[in-house]
Design a protein around this motif. Structure first.
Motif, PDB file in Angstrom:
ATOM      1  N   UNK A  34       0.835  -1.197   0.000  1.00 47.08           N
ATOM      2  CA  UNK A  34       0.000   0.000   0.000  1.00 47.08           C
ATOM      3  C   UNK A  34       0.870   1.247   0.000  1.00 47.08           C
ATOM      4  N   UNK A  35       0.290   2.338  -0.475  1.00 42.90           N
ATOM      5  CA  UNK A  35       0.982   3.627  -0.469  1.00 42.90           C
ATOM      6  C   UNK A  35      -0.067   4.728  -0.452  1.00 42.90           C
ATOM      7  N   UNK A  36      -0.126   5.468   0.636  1.00 44.87           N
ATOM      8  CA  UNK A  36      -1.038   6.601   0.736  1.00 44.87           C
ATOM      9  C   UNK A  36      -0.498   7.780  -0.049  1.00 44.87           C
ATOM     10  N   UNK A  37      -1.252   8.867  -0.111  1.00 49.89           N
ATOM     11  CA  UNK A  37      -0.822  10.035  -0.890  1.00 49.89           C
ATOM     12  C   UNK A  37       0.527  10.600  -0.446  1.00 49.89           C
ATOM     13  N   UNK A  38       0.751  10.679   0.838  1.00 47.82           N
ATOM     14  CA  UNK A  38       2.019  11.219   1.330  1.00 47.82           C
ATOM     15  C   UNK A  38       3.172  10.273   1.000  1.00 47.82           C
TER      16      UNK A  38
END
Length: 168
Positions: free
Chosen positions: A116-120
């Protein structure tokens, strides 16, 4: 003379293992997350202190600023403490400063691996690999990986998990 494992329960990082560090860019991700929350808190306390003039809000503002500075120091140290190591039959994940944690996840026990990778995180070109096992307490995560390394690790762990599960 040489020890195959940790020298004491208080030193849980086996020295015979080649640890892979996480990206130092994770420091910026964590500091920016902290800054967002601290900005709201400090602004609220500052505005309230300016409106009321009550000294307690000034004291709370100063205390929050000091604690925020201490947390930045802790974030830098915590990111340096993260590491992972791939062995023949399991993956080791270490983290923690005050409370050190070493998770050993056998490949045969992995149910699935998630990236996973969030916006930040995406802004800093980072991703997190999350490992899920049958026992929730043995789940582990490795944050601060470059997307290519996260994909490689996911694919390798998935393949090793399938290979080991077939042997059961």
């Amino acid at each position: 003379m040489g020890h195959a494992g940790p020298t004491s329960p208080l030193e849980p990082w086996p020295e015979t293992v080649r640890w892979q560090p996480v990206s130092r860019d994770l420091i910026w991700v964590e500091v920016l997350r902290l800054a967002a929350g601290m900005g709201v808190l400090l602004a609220g306390l500052g505005i309230t202190w300016a409106i009321t003039g009550y000294w307690l809000f000034g004291l709370l503002l100063a205390l929050a600023a000091v604690l925020g500075g201490w947390r930045v120091f802790a974030i830098v140290r915590a990111v340096h403490a993260w590491g992972y190591a791939e062995r023949d039959h399991d993956l080791l994940v270490r983290h923690g400063l005050l409370v050190r944690r070493l998770s050993i996840v056998p490949y045969a026990r992995m149910q699935f691996v998630d990236v996973s990778a969030g916006p930040l995180e995406r802004a800093f070109d980072l991703a997190t690999v999350q490992l899920y096992t049958a026992a929730a307490a043995s789940d582990a995560r490795v944050p601060g990986l470059r997307p290519a390394e996260a994909s490689r690790l996911r694919d390798r762990l998935t393949a090793l998990g399938e290979d080991r599960a077939e042997g059961l």
